[in-house]
Design an enzyme around this catalytic site. Structure first.
Site, PDB file in Angstrom:
ATOM      1  N   HIS A 126       0.828  -1.222   0.000  1.00 40.67           N
ATOM      2  CA  HIS A 126       0.000   0.000   0.000  1.00 40.67           C
ATOM      3  C   HIS A 126       0.860   1.269   0.000  1.00 40.67           C
ATOM      4  O   HIS A 126       0.476   2.297   0.561  1.00 40.67           O
ATOM      5  CB  HIS A 126      -0.949   0.014   1.203  1.00 40.67           C
ATOM      6  N   ASN A 198     -10.182  -3.228   1.961  1.00 47.18           N
ATOM      7  CA  ASN A 198      -9.805  -3.212   0.550  1.00 47.18           C
ATOM      8  C   ASN A 198     -11.049  -3.011  -0.312  1.00 47.18           C
ATOM      9  O   ASN A 198     -12.172  -2.992   0.189  1.00 47.18           O
ATOM     10  CB  ASN A 198      -9.134  -4.536   0.152  1.00 47.18           C
ATOM     11  N   HIS A 390      -4.391   0.939  11.952  1.00 42.12           N
ATOM     12  CA  HIS A 390      -4.170  -0.293  12.714  1.00 42.12           C
ATOM     13  C   HIS A 390      -5.532  -0.920  13.032  1.00 42.12           C
ATOM     14  O   HIS A 390      -6.392  -0.261  13.627  1.00 42.12           O
ATOM     15  CB  HIS A 390      -3.416   0.038  14.008  1.00 42.12           C
TER      16      HIS A 390
END
Length: 753
Positions: A126, A198, A390
């Protein structure tokens, strides 16, 4: 907060302030700069209207009340990093004009040292990303399943979103065939919540232990560092053909989903199953979905290839330009809900398997809130590059499950932030600072910017009067959802339900339309043709045989290889229409309309249609032989693109104000190779190329005046789907707008499946 104010302003005049007809997004300066350097010192300019910034909070989440400019540069004079004003920044301190540079040149050493270290390690995955600020507003519809306060009705929460590709480096192109990251940071009053997902709802692997392996396989080969940002090579296909759990994700990646038209037209998924906890402590299992208000749309493969060469920044430019123009992108956050049973399954689908979906026909997506992106970052590095997500950043009411891939992510994300951002205090970087008070008793460490007080960073204590205290359920504590664990033994195995690797890929294939299947076949054929090892190709074909015999046969034919037989019985799932991107209509707001004209065109019609496009919430870009303007000086038509710079990939639809003749810079093709050698008196060859590409890609095309002449030159019939030859500019615009609602004229694409 800055984000809330922007959203409220947008709500009054939706969809927001737009660029003027004679302007164009992405202009770097707020107003035209002067030709010479300003002789009068002045401070830094304010943020552009489309820009925002991190909330102005202290390192421990306390609001400072300072304006966004308070964390930016200040003063009218160039200084050192410690604020000493400089009188020269062009010449090093030397022993005479021609002498050696002196070691005592503190400005040189500071400037060069900072330059040498101004890049931090890019993300392993990413790395290529684009970000934006916005606001999320809860609908209150999830109150029965979660006590998360930011989801309550009417609550507005600032957010920062980062979109990204997975495999490429920071310098790679945007429109590659790849999975896209869709990560959202919610700055809630109960702490930061990160939904890190995603644009594909399943993952390649079922266990995080294999995550380094799948990434190593997808990254460039270690001996030559090629190919960049793509999966069309041996190591990727070697891995996924040996780990057939990757089949489902790979099939999505070979579909049009892997090349979004825009970040604004891209779905997002939380991938894993999460556990929601309501006010009474009851638990519900859920999957998170982001649904774009503009619909889910993709590029076709040829468009993506041209785009990577013409504009490798296509996706990030599209996002920033839309926000600058006031066409604020929006997504609804939705959840699929499932009973929290001991088995953690639903309709026979293992909810802990990240390679599986639950079809929306079995569990509808229920909207729970709306996200609107309203501001571009003020600084890419400070915000988009340093933002740290996170999955373990949770708030009361949202908890994790025992998904073995999620478990690994809970460790990996925290570990990588410490490495990338220089230590454990990455949460104090402005873009990462929570909008809730922090009193964590964590001390010191690299880049500690909070000035802690007290003498007792431990608890219990008496020297600091017992502070900080523990919270309870009644005071907003985060309490993990209790879950009984079965009596078992330590073992390295997967549950039996994880072994079915082909039923859901077949479900996806059967849910595709003929056009989408054709694109999947083409993608597999292209990717495998790039592989050099024959064994890898044969192994992938063996996998495809277990999905569908026609898919396998068509790809095998393209590769010139024999068709293998299936090794497992073919599943017979019911198709899921929700998986197809076709068959519906969508809003046309923010779509880009190219208007082709020259000095002999009907400029009155051009002005009318340009204004009508703006009024409809779309973006008009006039394409002409040269830059500048068309028509008289008193009422000119501003030009945003030229025949030299325009390609079909930039536009969602085209309008032709007649048939432009060959421009001077096209004669002989000396200045523009795309022009070739035009025939005398023929339409400009670059416009013919523009039209032919748009037609081949199924885009809506309209025109008036002698538009039929250019159609004939390309061999297009004026009664074909998505083609509008009309008497007036307004009628042409109306016709292509109706066609554009379906994104493309899909019936123009040939199919053989």
């Amino acid at each position: 907060m800055v984000q809330k104010k922007a959203t409220k302003a947008a709500a009054k005049d939706k969809p927001g302030k737009r660029s003027k007809p004679d302007g164009v997004p992405s202009r770097p300066a707020q107003k035209p700069p002067k030709a010479t350097e300003s002789p009068r010192p002045r401070g830094p300019l304010p943020l552009k209207p489309d820009q925002g910034g991190p909330g102005t909070l202290g390192p421990t989440g306390q609001p400072t009340g300072a304006p966004p400019t308070a964390v930016a540069q200040g003063g009218a004079y160039l200084t050192t990093g410690q604020g000493a004003r400089l009188y020269d920044s062009d010449h090093s301190l030397k022993a005479g004009a021609r002498g050696p540079i002196l070691l005592q040149d503190h400005h040189l050493r500071e400037k060069i040292t900072h330059f040498d270290h101004e890049r931090i390690p890019e993300r392993v995955v990413h790395a290529r990303g684009a970000g934006a600020h916005g606001v999320f507003q809860g609908y209150g519809t999830s109150a029965k399943v979660t006590k998360a306060a930011f989801l309550a009705k009417g609550v507005e929460t600032p957010v920062f979103v980062r979109f990204s590709t997975v495999l490429g480096s920071r310098g790679s192109a945007d429109t590659v065939r790849d999975t896209r990251g869709f990560a959202t940071k919610f700055y809630t009053g109960e702490g930061t919540f990160d939904l890190v997902g995603n644009n594909i709802p399943v993952f390649f692997i079922q266990d995080a232990l294999k995550f380094p392996d799948v990434i190593h396989a997808g990254k460039p080969h270690p001996d030559r560092e090629i190919p960049q940002a793509q999966s069309a090579h041996d190591t990727f296909w070697d891995f996924v053909s040996l780990h057939t759990e990757a089949t489902h994700h790979t099939l999505w990646n070979m579909s049009d989903r892997a090349i979004p038209r825009s970040f604004r037209m891209m779905e997002g998924f939380g991938i894993h199953t999460f556990c929601l906890v309501n006010a009474k402590g009851a638990t519900t299992l859920v999957k998170f979905h982001w649904k774009p208000k503009l619909g889910t749309h993709s590029l076709v493969w040829e468009e993506a290839q041209v785009t990577n060469g013409m504009d490798p920044d296509f996706h990030r430019r599209d996002l920033a330009d839309a926000i600058e123009a006031g066409a604020f992108p929006q997504w609804e956050l939705g959840i699929q809900t499932f009973p929290d049973t001991p088995e953690q399954t639903f309709e026979g689908i293992d909810l802990l398997d990240p390679t599986k979906i639950v079809p929306e026909e079995l569990a509808p997506v229920q909207p729970i809130g709306l996200m609107t992106l309203t501001a571009n970052p003020a600084n890419y590095f400070a915000e988009t590059e340093q933002v740290a997500f996170h999955p373990g950043h949770l708030v009361p009411g949202i908890d994790v499950t025992d998904d073995p891939l999620l478990a690994g992510r809970l460790f990996s994300y925290l570990d990588t932030q410490i490495s990338r951002l220089g230590g454990p205090n990455f949460g104090q970087i402005p873009i990462n600072r929570p909008h809730a008070p922090v009193n964590d008793m964590l001390r010191d460490g690299m880049h500690q910017s909070a000035v802690h007080t007290g003498v007792a960073p431990y608890r219990p204590n008496s020297l600091d009067a017992g502070c900080p205290f523990l919270a309870g359920a009644d005071t907003g504590a985060f309490i993990e959802a209790p879950r009984a664990l079965p009596a078992t033994r330590k073992i390295r195995e997967a549950p039996a339900s994880f072994a079915d690797h082909f039923t859901q890929p077949r479900l996806f294939w059967l849910s595709m339309t003929a056009v989408e299947r054709e694109h999947i076949i083409a993608a597999y054929t292209f990717e495998l043709s790039k592989c050099l090892d024959q064994t890898v190709k044969e192994r992938v074909l063996a996998v495809l045989a277990n999905i569908d015999p026609q898919l396998c046969e068509e790809v095998a034919t393209g590769l010139g290889l024999p068709v293998p037989a299936a090794t497992v019985p073919l599943a017979d799932p019911d198709p899921s229409p929700a998986l197809s991107q076709l068959g519906r209509t969508w809003p046309v707001e923010s779509r880009i309309i190219g208007i082709v004209a020259d000095r002999d065109s009907d400029l009155r019609g051009v002005r009318r249609v340009r204004d009508a496009v703006l009024k409809a919430g779309m973006v008009p870009l006039v394409i002409a032989p040269t830059g500048g303007a068309l028509g008289p000086a008193k009422n000119p038509v501003a030009v945003q693109r030229t025949f030299t710079t325009a390609r079909s990939i930039e536009f969602d639809a085209l309008l032709f104000a007649g048939t432009p003749q060959t421009a001077d810079d096209a004669r002989g093709g000396a200045r523009d190779a795309k022009a070739g050698a035009p025939e005398p008196g023929s339409p400009d060859p670059r416009v013919l190329l523009l039209l032919a590409e748009a037609y081949r890609h199924g885009k809506a095309i309209g025109g008036w005046n002698d538009f039929s002449r250019i159609l004939e030159a390309v061999g297009i019939q004026d009664d074909e789907p998505g083609i509008a030859f009309t008497a007036t500019a307004g009628a042409a615009l109306k016709a292509i707008t109706q066609a554009l609602a379906e994104h493309r004229a899909w019936s123009r694409f040939p199919t053989s499946v």
